[in-house]
Design a protein around this motif. Structure first.
Motif: not given
Length: 236
Positions: A50, A53-54, A57, A106
Protein backbone atom coordinates in the motif's frame (compact mmCIF):
# COMPACT_ATOMS: atom_id res chain seq x y z
CA UNK A 1 35.79 13.18 -9.61
CA UNK A 2 35.09 9.89 -7.87
CA UNK A 3 32.96 7.10 -9.31
CA UNK A 4 30.30 7.70 -6.65
CA UNK A 5 30.12 11.41 -7.49
CA UNK A 6 29.84 10.62 -11.19
CA UNK A 7 27.02 8.16 -10.52
CA UNK A 8 25.26 10.71 -8.29
CA UNK A 9 25.52 13.40 -10.97
CA UNK A 10 24.18 11.00 -13.60
CA UNK A 11 21.24 10.09 -11.36
CA UNK A 12 20.51 13.76 -10.69
CA UNK A 13 20.60 14.49 -14.42
CA UNK A 14 18.19 11.63 -15.11
CA UNK A 15 15.84 12.79 -12.37
CA UNK A 16 15.98 16.37 -13.66
CA UNK A 17 15.17 15.21 -17.21
CA UNK A 18 12.38 12.96 -15.95
CA UNK A 19 10.70 15.75 -13.98
CA UNK A 20 11.15 18.18 -16.85
CA UNK A 21 9.29 15.73 -19.12
CA UNK A 22 6.17 15.92 -16.91
CA UNK A 23 3.91 18.73 -18.16
CA UNK A 24 3.15 20.12 -14.70
CA UNK A 25 6.86 20.91 -14.16
CA UNK A 26 7.63 22.12 -17.69
CA UNK A 27 7.17 25.82 -16.86
CA UNK A 28 9.49 25.83 -13.82
CA UNK A 29 12.89 27.45 -14.25
CA UNK A 30 15.97 25.25 -13.98
CA UNK A 31 16.71 26.77 -10.57
CA UNK A 32 13.17 26.11 -9.33
CA UNK A 33 13.24 22.54 -10.58
CA UNK A 34 16.67 21.96 -9.03
CA UNK A 35 15.43 23.32 -5.70
CA UNK A 36 12.35 21.10 -5.89
CA UNK A 37 14.54 18.07 -6.60
CA UNK A 38 16.45 18.76 -3.41
CA UNK A 39 13.38 18.25 -1.24
CA UNK A 40 11.62 15.45 -3.09
CA UNK A 41 11.58 12.15 -1.23
CA UNK A 42 11.80 8.88 -3.14
CA UNK A 43 10.51 5.60 -1.79
CA UNK A 44 10.43 2.08 -3.17
CA UNK A 45 7.28 0.03 -2.87
CA UNK A 46 7.14 -3.66 -3.67
CA UNK A 47 4.28 -5.28 -5.55
CA UNK A 48 1.03 -5.25 -3.55
CA UNK A 49 2.42 -2.77 -1.00
CA UNK A 50 0.00 0.00 0.00
CA UNK A 51 1.45 3.35 -1.09
CA UNK A 52 -1.28 5.61 0.16
CA UNK A 53 -4.05 5.16 2.70
CA UNK A 54 -7.07 7.44 2.64
CA UNK A 55 -6.00 9.29 5.80
CA UNK A 56 -2.63 10.21 4.25
CA UNK A 57 -4.00 11.81 1.09
CA UNK A 58 -3.62 15.42 2.27
CA UNK A 59 0.09 15.15 3.02
CA UNK A 60 1.82 14.58 -0.32
CA UNK A 61 1.62 14.70 -4.07
CA UNK A 62 2.95 11.45 -5.56
CA UNK A 63 4.81 10.93 -8.84
CA UNK A 64 5.33 7.48 -10.36
CA UNK A 65 9.06 7.35 -11.19
CA UNK A 66 8.93 3.69 -12.25
CA UNK A 67 6.42 0.87 -12.05
CA UNK A 68 2.64 1.03 -11.97
CA UNK A 69 0.03 1.66 -9.26
CA UNK A 70 -3.73 1.31 -8.94
CA UNK A 71 -6.29 3.43 -7.13
CA UNK A 72 -8.88 1.21 -5.49
CA UNK A 73 -11.93 1.20 -3.29
CA UNK A 74 -12.89 -1.87 -1.30
CA UNK A 75 -16.45 -2.96 -0.58
CA UNK A 76 -17.62 -4.20 2.80
CA UNK A 77 -17.07 -7.80 1.68
CA UNK A 78 -13.45 -6.98 0.72
CA UNK A 79 -13.98 -6.91 -3.05
CA UNK A 80 -11.60 -4.51 -4.77
CA UNK A 81 -12.83 -2.04 -7.37
CA UNK A 82 -10.18 -0.26 -9.46
CA UNK A 83 -10.84 3.42 -10.11
CA UNK A 84 -7.64 4.26 -12.02
CA UNK A 85 -4.17 3.04 -12.92
CA UNK A 86 -1.13 5.34 -12.94
CA UNK A 87 2.12 4.51 -14.72
CA UNK A 88 5.56 6.14 -15.03
CA UNK A 89 5.40 9.92 -15.41
CA UNK A 90 1.91 10.23 -13.96
CA UNK A 91 1.01 11.71 -10.60
CA UNK A 92 -1.77 11.61 -8.02
CA UNK A 93 -2.71 13.14 -4.68
CA UNK A 94 -2.86 16.71 -5.94
CA UNK A 95 -6.63 17.01 -5.50
CA UNK A 96 -6.55 16.31 -1.76
CA UNK A 97 -3.83 18.94 -1.34
CA UNK A 98 -5.87 21.48 -3.27
CA UNK A 99 -9.14 21.09 -1.39
CA UNK A 100 -7.79 19.82 1.94
CA UNK A 101 -10.05 16.76 1.96
CA UNK A 102 -9.15 13.09 2.02
CA UNK A 103 -9.79 10.88 -0.99
CA UNK A 104 -11.96 7.80 -0.37
CA UNK A 105 -9.52 5.41 -2.00
CA UNK A 106 -6.29 3.49 -1.44
CA UNK A 107 -3.30 3.35 -3.79
CA UNK A 108 -1.47 0.02 -4.20
CA UNK A 109 1.64 -0.92 -6.17
CA UNK A 110 0.77 -3.26 -9.05
CA UNK A 111 4.47 -4.02 -9.51
CA UNK A 112 7.70 -2.92 -7.83
CA UNK A 113 7.57 0.87 -8.07
CA UNK A 114 9.60 3.97 -7.24
CA UNK A 115 7.46 6.87 -6.03
CA UNK A 116 8.58 10.46 -5.58
CA UNK A 117 6.81 12.42 -2.86
CA UNK A 118 6.33 16.18 -2.75
CA UNK A 119 5.19 17.44 0.65
CA UNK A 120 2.16 19.72 0.82
CA UNK A 121 4.28 22.73 1.86
CA UNK A 122 6.62 22.28 -1.12
CA UNK A 123 3.68 21.77 -3.46
CA UNK A 124 2.22 25.08 -2.35
CA UNK A 125 5.56 26.90 -2.54
CA UNK A 126 6.80 25.70 -5.92
CA UNK A 127 3.64 24.89 -7.83
CA UNK A 128 0.60 26.82 -6.65
CA UNK A 129 2.34 30.16 -7.18
CA UNK A 130 2.89 29.42 -10.88
CA UNK A 131 0.06 30.27 -13.26
CA UNK A 132 1.21 27.83 -15.94
CA UNK A 133 1.39 25.04 -13.38
CA UNK A 134 -2.14 25.85 -12.26
CA UNK A 135 -3.33 25.63 -15.87
CA UNK A 136 -1.73 22.20 -16.13
CA UNK A 137 -3.42 21.14 -12.90
CA UNK A 138 -6.80 22.31 -14.20
CA UNK A 139 -6.21 20.36 -17.42
CA UNK A 140 -5.33 17.23 -15.42
CA UNK A 141 -8.38 17.59 -13.18
CA UNK A 142 -10.57 17.82 -16.30
CA UNK A 143 -8.90 14.66 -17.61
CA UNK A 144 -9.61 12.90 -14.31
CA UNK A 145 -13.24 14.02 -14.50
CA UNK A 146 -13.55 12.49 -17.98
CA UNK A 147 -12.05 9.27 -16.64
CA UNK A 148 -14.69 9.25 -13.91
CA UNK A 149 -17.43 9.71 -16.49
CA UNK A 150 -16.08 6.75 -18.43
CA UNK A 151 -16.07 4.62 -15.29
CA UNK A 152 -19.68 5.60 -14.62
CA UNK A 153 -20.47 4.43 -18.14
CA UNK A 154 -18.79 1.09 -17.40
CA UNK A 155 -20.82 0.62 -14.23
CA UNK A 156 -24.08 1.52 -16.01
CA UNK A 157 -24.01 -1.70 -18.03
CA UNK A 158 -25.97 -4.56 -16.55
CA UNK A 159 -24.15 -7.52 -18.12
CA UNK A 160 -20.60 -8.66 -17.35
CA UNK A 161 -19.76 -8.84 -21.05
CA UNK A 162 -20.79 -5.24 -21.66
CA UNK A 163 -18.71 -4.10 -18.68
CA UNK A 164 -15.59 -5.94 -19.81
CA UNK A 165 -16.02 -4.59 -23.35
CA UNK A 166 -16.41 -1.08 -21.95
CA UNK A 167 -13.30 -1.45 -19.77
CA UNK A 168 -11.20 -2.60 -22.73
CA UNK A 169 -12.53 0.28 -24.80
CA UNK A 170 -11.72 2.77 -22.02
CA UNK A 171 -8.20 1.40 -21.46
CA UNK A 172 -7.64 1.59 -25.20
CA UNK A 173 -8.61 5.26 -25.17
CA UNK A 174 -6.49 6.11 -22.13
CA UNK A 175 -3.43 3.92 -22.76
CA UNK A 176 -3.78 2.81 -26.37
CA UNK A 177 -1.06 2.78 -29.01
CA UNK A 178 -2.32 2.38 -32.57
CA UNK A 179 -0.57 0.23 -35.15
CA UNK A 180 -1.66 -1.43 -38.40
CA UNK A 181 -3.44 -4.22 -36.50
CA UNK A 182 -5.56 -2.07 -34.21
CA UNK A 183 -4.99 -0.54 -30.75
CA UNK A 184 -2.56 -1.99 -28.22
CA UNK A 185 -3.37 -1.37 -24.56
CA UNK A 186 0.11 -0.47 -23.31
CA UNK A 187 -0.41 -1.81 -19.80
CA UNK A 188 0.46 -5.25 -18.52
CA UNK A 189 -2.84 -6.22 -16.96
CA UNK A 190 -3.72 -9.35 -15.05
CA UNK A 191 -7.23 -10.72 -15.37
CA UNK A 192 -7.94 -9.67 -11.78
CA UNK A 193 -7.05 -6.07 -12.71
CA UNK A 194 -9.63 -6.01 -15.49
CA UNK A 195 -12.08 -7.68 -13.11
CA UNK A 196 -11.44 -4.90 -10.60
CA UNK A 197 -12.21 -2.28 -13.22
CA UNK A 198 -15.37 -4.02 -14.46
CA UNK A 199 -16.57 -5.12 -11.00
CA UNK A 200 -16.93 -8.74 -12.12
CA UNK A 201 -15.15 -11.94 -11.10
CA UNK A 202 -11.68 -12.87 -12.39
CA UNK A 203 -13.12 -16.11 -13.76
CA UNK A 204 -15.66 -14.15 -15.79
CA UNK A 205 -12.91 -11.98 -17.28
CA UNK A 206 -10.83 -15.05 -18.19
CA UNK A 207 -13.81 -16.68 -19.90
CA UNK A 208 -14.71 -13.54 -21.85
CA UNK A 209 -11.14 -12.75 -22.93
CA UNK A 210 -10.68 -16.32 -24.15
CA UNK A 211 -13.89 -15.99 -26.14
CA UNK A 212 -12.92 -12.60 -27.56
CA UNK A 213 -9.58 -14.07 -28.64
CA UNK A 214 -11.22 -17.07 -30.35
CA UNK A 215 -13.54 -14.66 -32.16
CA UNK A 216 -10.46 -12.64 -33.28
CA UNK A 217 -11.72 -9.54 -31.50
CA UNK A 218 -8.57 -9.29 -29.38
CA UNK A 219 -5.11 -10.82 -29.27
CA UNK A 220 -2.90 -11.35 -26.22
CA UNK A 221 0.61 -10.36 -27.32
CA UNK A 222 3.88 -11.90 -26.14
CA UNK A 223 4.50 -9.02 -23.72
CA UNK A 224 1.04 -9.61 -22.20
CA UNK A 225 -0.38 -6.45 -23.73
CA UNK A 226 -3.87 -6.71 -25.21
CA UNK A 227 -4.39 -5.87 -28.88
CA UNK A 228 -7.85 -4.56 -29.69
CA UNK A 229 -8.44 -5.45 -33.32
CA UNK A 230 -9.80 -2.19 -34.64
CA UNK A 231 -12.92 -1.41 -32.58
CA UNK A 232 -14.33 -4.93 -32.46
CA UNK A 233 -14.52 -4.98 -28.67
CA UNK A 234 -15.72 -1.41 -28.27
CA UNK A 235 -18.67 -1.09 -25.91
CA UNK A 236 -22.06 -0.60 -27.39
Amino acid sequence: MTVSNTASNNNNAKTFAFLRSIPIFASLTDDQLSSLMGIIEEKKFFRNNVILWEEDTQRYMYIVSSGKVKVVQSSEDGKEHILAIHKKGEYFGEMAILDGKTAPATVIAMEDSLIQLIARESFEKFLLQNEKVMNQLISMLCHRLRESWLMLKVMSFSSAEQRVRAVLDQLGKLNGVRDERGIIIALKLMHKDIAGYANVSRETVTRLLNRFAKESKIEILDNKYILLKEHSVESR
